[in-house]
Design an enzyme around this catalytic site. Sequence first.
Site, mmCIF file in Angstrom:
data_model
loop_
_atom_site.group_PDB
_atom_site.id
_atom_site.type_symbol
_atom_site.label_atom_id
_atom_site.label_comp_id
_atom_site.label_asym_id
_atom_site.label_seq_id
_atom_site.Cartn_x
_atom_site.Cartn_y
_atom_site.Cartn_z
ATOM 1 N N LYS A 112 -4.728 -4.556 9.042
ATOM 2 C CA LYS A 112 -4.397 -5.231 7.786
ATOM 3 C C LYS A 112 -3.966 -4.173 6.789
ATOM 4 O O LYS A 112 -4.619 -3.148 6.639
ATOM 5 C CB LYS A 112 -5.652 -5.963 7.251
ATOM 6 C CG LYS A 112 -5.414 -6.706 5.958
ATOM 7 C CD LYS A 112 -4.825 -8.072 6.211
ATOM 8 C CE LYS A 112 -4.207 -8.691 4.980
ATOM 9 N NZ LYS A 112 -2.793 -8.266 4.738
ATOM 10 N N GLN A 133 -6.363 2.855 4.129
ATOM 11 C CA GLN A 133 -6.589 1.417 4.256
ATOM 12 C C GLN A 133 -7.791 1.113 5.157
ATOM 13 O O GLN A 133 -8.510 0.143 4.929
ATOM 14 C CB GLN A 133 -5.326 0.759 4.825
ATOM 15 C CG GLN A 133 -5.220 -0.732 4.570
ATOM 16 C CD GLN A 133 -4.677 -1.072 3.182
ATOM 17 O OE1 GLN A 133 -3.726 -0.472 2.739
ATOM 18 N NE2 GLN A 133 -5.293 -2.027 2.521
ATOM 19 N N LYS A 136 -10.768 1.564 2.912
ATOM 20 C CA LYS A 136 -10.722 0.555 1.850
ATOM 21 C C LYS A 136 -11.108 -0.825 2.393
ATOM 22 O O LYS A 136 -11.950 -1.513 1.824
ATOM 23 C CB LYS A 136 -9.288 0.505 1.304
ATOM 24 C CG LYS A 136 -9.095 -0.391 0.102
ATOM 25 C CD LYS A 136 -7.613 -0.690 -0.176
ATOM 26 C CE LYS A 136 -6.745 0.529 -0.331
ATOM 27 N NZ LYS A 136 -5.424 0.216 -0.929
ATOM 28 N N LYS A 148 -0.533 -0.054 8.007
ATOM 29 C CA LYS A 148 0.447 0.012 6.922
ATOM 30 C C LYS A 148 1.822 0.091 7.538
ATOM 31 O O LYS A 148 1.977 0.542 8.672
ATOM 32 C CB LYS A 148 0.209 1.277 6.078
ATOM 33 C CG LYS A 148 0.735 1.172 4.684
ATOM 34 C CD LYS A 148 -0.296 0.566 3.760
ATOM 35 C CE LYS A 148 0.236 0.299 2.384
ATOM 36 N NZ LYS A 148 -0.857 -0.067 1.454
ATOM 37 N N GLY A 187 2.149 -7.162 0.946
ATOM 38 C CA GLY A 187 3.066 -6.396 0.111
ATOM 39 C C GLY A 187 2.514 -5.037 -0.276
ATOM 40 O O GLY A 187 1.350 -4.717 -0.020
ATOM 41 N N ASP A 188 3.357 -4.230 -0.867
ATOM 42 C CA ASP A 188 3.002 -2.948 -1.473
ATOM 43 C C ASP A 188 4.195 -2.621 -2.380
ATOM 44 O O ASP A 188 4.932 -3.539 -2.767
ATOM 45 C CB ASP A 188 2.790 -1.874 -0.386
ATOM 46 C CG ASP A 188 2.061 -0.625 -0.898
ATOM 47 O OD1 ASP A 188 0.821 -0.650 -0.981
ATOM 48 O OD2 ASP A 188 2.722 0.368 -1.231
ATOM 49 N N ASN A 262 3.279 -4.679 -10.057
ATOM 50 C CA ASN A 262 2.242 -5.702 -9.904
ATOM 51 C C ASN A 262 0.855 -5.230 -10.340
ATOM 52 O O ASN A 262 0.176 -5.917 -11.108
ATOM 53 C CB ASN A 262 2.240 -6.164 -8.428
ATOM 54 C CG ASN A 262 1.040 -6.987 -8.073
ATOM 55 O OD1 ASN A 262 0.021 -6.454 -7.629
ATOM 56 N ND2 ASN A 262 1.120 -8.281 -8.298
ATOM 57 N N SER A 401 -6.506 -10.652 -0.052
ATOM 58 C CA SER A 401 -5.727 -10.911 1.165
ATOM 59 C C SER A 401 -6.665 -11.412 2.270
ATOM 60 O O SER A 401 -6.321 -12.332 3.013
ATOM 61 C CB SER A 401 -5.045 -9.635 1.659
ATOM 62 O OG SER A 401 -3.830 -9.424 0.999
HETATM 63 N N1 GLU Z 1 -0.828 -2.846 -0.293
HETATM 64 C C1 GLU Z 1 -2.113 -3.242 -0.788
HETATM 65 C C2 GLU Z 1 -3.079 -2.084 -0.636
HETATM 66 O O1 GLU Z 1 -2.703 -0.935 -0.795
HETATM 67 C C3 GLU Z 1 -2.592 -4.562 -0.227
HETATM 68 C C4 GLU Z 1 -2.689 -4.654 1.261
HETATM 69 C C5 GLU Z 1 -3.005 -6.063 1.783
HETATM 70 O O2 GLU Z 1 -3.204 -6.962 0.979
HETATM 71 O O3 GLU Z 1 -3.042 -6.196 3.019
HETATM 72 O O4 GLU Z 1 -4.253 -2.248 -0.410
#
Ligand code: GLU
Length: 470
Positions: A112, A133, A136, A148, A187-188, A262, A401
């Site tokens: 994810k 990620q 996180k 990613k 998104g990013d 955003n 998400s």
């Molecule tokens: N791009 C966002 C982040 O850096 C969201 C990633 C997501 O929602 O999967 O965490």
Amino acid sequence: MVYLTIFAAFFNKSHYNKVNKKYEAQINEFMESIKVRNGHQPEFLQAVKEVAETVIPYVEENPKYKKAKILERMVEPERVIMFRVPWLDDKGEIQINRGFRIEMNSAIGPYKGGLRFHPSVNQSILKFLAFEQVFKNSLTTLPMGGGKGGSDFDPKGKSDNEVMKFCQSFMTELSRHIGPNTDVPAGDIGVGGREIGYMFGQYKRIQNEFTGILTGKGIQYGGSLIRPEATGYGVVYFAENMLHTRGLSVFKHSVVISGSGNVAQFAAEKVLELGGKVLTMSDSKGFVHASKGITREQLDFIMELKNVRRGRISEFAEAYDDVEYHAGKAPWAINSDIVLPCATQNELGEADAQLIVKNKVIAVSEGANMPCTPGAMNVFLKNKILYSPGKASNAGGVAVSGLEMSQNSMRYNWTREEVDEKLKGIMKSIHEDCVTHGKENGNGYVDYVKGSNIAGFIKVADAMMAQGVV
Ligand code: GLU
């Protein structure tokens, strides 16, 4: 005396010296092996080093993780996918971009993480983001692995039709590699509601399946309420939690925000809602300074400017007499109580951090991924500023998400209030985890870098141990 001063300056250079001295050799040895394989990937090495400095001492003291080579496995992506993205521009000319998906770790759930469309995108940047990620997502308490992806495609200056053509070509290849139980992108930078919509449409057309394959979807077709706001709101909720540890709150405090995308927009919205004052916002060309604070009406102007007209932040200063524009600069010299870097990686350096400390800033909470350089981070930690790394304070986006995935699985939608409550609860829980693993003995200072790295690591590491050598 001179020697003593020089020695002290050298010794204090890294905040982690106290902990590190004991395990310096192990950290260096580990980093050397990572450099041999990834020498040409500076951002990835930077992200790994920050984790290694805090996690290796923990691993050394918990040898079961050392024996299982968990960290060595975590730095190697489970899979790297790279592909050609050909598309036709409005003039009928063929354009070719590069597409990527880094499937980093699936120990605790499907991969994810977002997709970034920006000319700077390369393997190093996506591997650093995918690595961050993993930690996180683990912190969110939700079952999500880390990944990613993205492309060096630049949506800036492209027509809607060109963006759609690109997204369709990108998804045509990506669709072979993802799935609601395998890998769920979002998104990013450069990927918002418009791009997610085009990619969702193409996936559905290819697979003949309506499924929660992406998050950040429009509300009409499976999106979650609060998802667009979640990263920005989450950063401010996290900052509130940090401030509470010192009996303070965002209320009546002034805030410097970088970025105007955003994350920055909704961080600003939440600061205003909580009674704080937003002094600045920025884009890659410069920053705007509203010394009396950006009003709600002005924030609406910025949202329309950036999301609909896709213009420059300088146009905001042109529209309002009480707003100054500073071309080619970042906002770090502006005096404030709280700093929220919400633009991009390495946007705030060591000299900026020194200025921020000199200005007696109380808290620095990262909304972007790795916006502070290692030098800046050490300045904050050494000066005992309340400082949170993005993997903790910007986790609200991916957390919602995760809630979007839950709602898609249930074929049900929670209300705005329900999602917001869950988001608040998750940010609080991340904060508590950081305190548990990051509180320093003696002085009570919380090292959120150490706390988030160790808390994020443990859950993934235990899952990996349970699943054997895979
Ligand atoms: N791009 C966002 C982040 O850096 C969201 C990633 C997501 O929602 O999967 O965490």
